[in-house]
Design a protein around this motif. Structure first.
Motif, mmCIF file in Angstrom:
data_model
loop_
_atom_site.group_PDB
_atom_site.id
_atom_site.type_symbol
_atom_site.label_atom_id
_atom_site.label_comp_id
_atom_site.label_asym_id
_atom_site.label_seq_id
_atom_site.Cartn_x
_atom_site.Cartn_y
_atom_site.Cartn_z
ATOM 1 N N GLU A 29 0.813 -1.205 0.000
ATOM 2 C CA GLU A 29 0.000 0.000 0.000
ATOM 3 C C GLU A 29 0.854 1.266 0.000
ATOM 4 O O GLU A 29 0.371 2.340 -0.352
ATOM 5 C CB GLU A 29 -0.922 -0.018 1.216
ATOM 6 C CG GLU A 29 -2.000 -1.108 1.135
ATOM 7 C CD GLU A 29 -2.815 -1.208 2.398
ATOM 8 O OE1 GLU A 29 -2.415 -0.574 3.399
ATOM 9 O OE2 GLU A 29 -3.832 -1.925 2.394
ATOM 10 N N ASP A 32 2.561 3.675 -4.568
ATOM 11 C CA ASP A 32 1.392 4.114 -5.330
ATOM 12 C C ASP A 32 1.758 4.231 -6.806
ATOM 13 O O ASP A 32 2.669 4.978 -7.175
ATOM 14 C CB ASP A 32 0.895 5.453 -4.796
ATOM 15 C CG ASP A 32 -0.459 5.846 -5.369
ATOM 16 O OD1 ASP A 32 -0.947 5.151 -6.288
ATOM 17 O OD2 ASP A 32 -1.019 6.854 -4.903
ATOM 18 N N SER A 34 -0.480 5.215 -9.149
ATOM 19 C CA SER A 34 -1.534 6.021 -9.777
ATOM 20 C C SER A 34 -0.988 6.802 -10.968
ATOM 21 O O SER A 34 0.062 7.451 -10.881
ATOM 22 C CB SER A 34 -2.124 7.004 -8.758
ATOM 23 O OG SER A 34 -2.758 6.323 -7.706
ATOM 24 N N GLU A 66 -1.572 -0.719 -6.028
ATOM 25 C CA GLU A 66 -2.120 0.541 -5.559
ATOM 26 C C GLU A 66 -2.141 1.569 -6.692
ATOM 27 O O GLU A 66 -1.122 1.795 -7.357
ATOM 28 C CB GLU A 66 -1.275 1.080 -4.391
ATOM 29 C CG GLU A 66 -1.825 2.316 -3.738
ATOM 30 C CD GLU A 66 -3.098 2.032 -2.938
ATOM 31 O OE1 GLU A 66 -3.833 2.999 -2.670
ATOM 32 O OE2 GLU A 66 -3.332 0.858 -2.586
ATOM 33 N N GLY A 67 -3.298 2.154 -6.934
ATOM 34 C CA GLY A 67 -3.431 3.140 -7.994
ATOM 35 C C GLY A 67 -3.916 2.578 -9.305
ATOM 36 O O GLY A 67 -4.149 3.318 -10.256
ATOM 37 N N ASN A 68 -4.049 1.249 -9.385
ATOM 38 C CA ASN A 68 -4.578 0.581 -10.593
ATOM 39 C C ASN A 68 -3.942 1.092 -11.887
ATOM 40 O O ASN A 68 -4.613 1.607 -12.779
ATOM 41 C CB ASN A 68 -6.090 0.762 -10.668
ATOM 42 C CG ASN A 68 -6.795 0.222 -9.446
ATOM 43 O OD1 ASN A 68 -7.560 0.923 -8.798
ATOM 44 N ND2 ASN A 68 -6.537 -1.029 -9.103
ATOM 45 N N ALA A 285 5.702 -4.768 -3.248
ATOM 46 C CA ALA A 285 4.384 -4.385 -3.768
ATOM 47 C C ALA A 285 3.978 -5.281 -4.930
ATOM 48 O O ALA A 285 2.827 -5.726 -5.017
ATOM 49 C CB ALA A 285 4.407 -2.917 -4.203
#
Length: 345
Positions: A29, A32, A34, A66-68, A285
């Protein structure tokens, strides 16, 4: 058998998530993605097994990060996967925006002295294995070479992707150590190109992963278009009991050890890896996302639809497999290198 595979995948991932616990999830998490695009570099041409598994992962991995982020595939064929491995080791971004389907031969190439100097196999950061791979030596149905014994009696023209590739190495060993008469034709960009060459009659045979035959060439088996000379494994796979394991052609312990080393590449299979120098938190991650992806019902259903079997392993397990190959007994690697040096001469 397919139901068993899917059950194995679920059990693997549940155990992995339990063992890694909240620490890995929390780490995931913290990174990121994104607004980013992640490229999966595939060191072989489109349409082959590496490409098929790379695209399967590309369609599902992003939703577990995280952030797809968007995930795409870039094919970078050349040198039996070494061109892409050099790129990953030297020029690829180390921020998580570039990962790869690592060549299954990466450790094997290191011990046989065929590794580009820029590549250090143990420096790569494996994310997880999608499947192990059993390579099979095939010949086209009209070839007089229908068994390994036939190949010991007559010259057989076969396709290869490069002098350092798995096909070329295995055939060199089978010629020098076990009396075969294979004649490799090198320079093909990947499995898909070699398959076309065989169908067109340019060559009599190719090496092809057994696990992806149903996905890429379903008619080859159903219509008896190919002969199977061996499977590159230490024992006959229960799904393919009629195909001899390559180690069966050895008549002494030394020969069996040599052929077992050749078979070891299949354990690395089709594994995702981050490049050397990727920060540990980014690697974690990806590993957490991989563990989540491998039990995702949508992912499992898509793999089934594409006829792509799953046989996962964790990133840590892939690291151990690479290390085990590099630490192979010195006398076995010495014999391998003697054979390959003699071929060069």
């Amino acid at each position: 058998m397919e139901i068993t595979r899917i059950s194995t995948v679920a059990a693997f991932a549940m155990a992995t998530m339990i063992s890694t616990g909240a620490t890995t999830i929390a780490t995931a998490e913290e990174v990121d993605f994104s607004g980013k695009t992640i490229t999966i570099v595939v060191g072989f041409g489109a349409g082959g097994g590496y490409d098929a598994y790379g695209r399967l992962a590309a369609d599902h991995l992003g939703k577990h990060l995280e952030g797809n982020p968007t995930v795409i595939v870039e094919n970078m064929p050349g040198g039996a996967g070494q061109r892409s491995a050099v790129y990953m080791a030297t020029a690829a971004p180390k921020d998580g925006t570039s990962i790869t389907v690592i060549p299954a031969s990466i450790a094997f190439d290191a011990i046989r002295g065929g590794m580009a100097s820029e590549i250090e196999p143990l420096a790569f950061r494996p994310i997880g294995r999608l499947t192990s791979i059993i390579e099979a030596q095939l010949t086209w149905h009209d070839s007089p070479t229908k068994t390994f014994e036939d190949a010991q009696e007559r010259e057989t023209l076969v396709a290869g992707d490069g002098a350092r590739g798995n096909a070329s190495t295995v055939l060199s060993v089978m010629n020098a150590r076990f009396g075969a008469k294979f004649n490799p034709v090198l320079g093909y960009k990947g499995t898909a190109d070699m398959a076309l060459a065989m169908e067109r009659g340019e060559v009599e045979g190719i090496v092809h992963p057994l696990q992806t035959l149903d996905a890429t060439h379903p008619d080859w088996v159903s219509e008896n278009k190919v002969n199977f000379l061996w499977q590159q494994a230490t024992a006959r796979h229960p799904d393919y009991p009629e195909i001899p394991a390559i180690v069966e052609f050895a008549d002494d312990a030394e020969g069996k050890a040599l052929l077992s080393l050749l078979a070891s590449q299949g354990e690395i299979g089709r594994s995702l890896s981050a490049p050397p120098g990727t920060p540990p938190e980014t690697v974690e991650a990806f590993r957490a996302a991989f563990d989540a992806m491998i039990v995702d019902p949508d992912f499992i259903a898509d793999a089934r639809t594409r006829n792509l079997p799953l046989d996962p392993a964790t990133g840590e397990e892939v690291e151990a497999l690479i290390a085990a190959t590099i630490e192979s007994p010195a006398e076995v690697t010495a014999e391998l290198n003697r054979i390959l040096e003699a071929v060069k001469e």
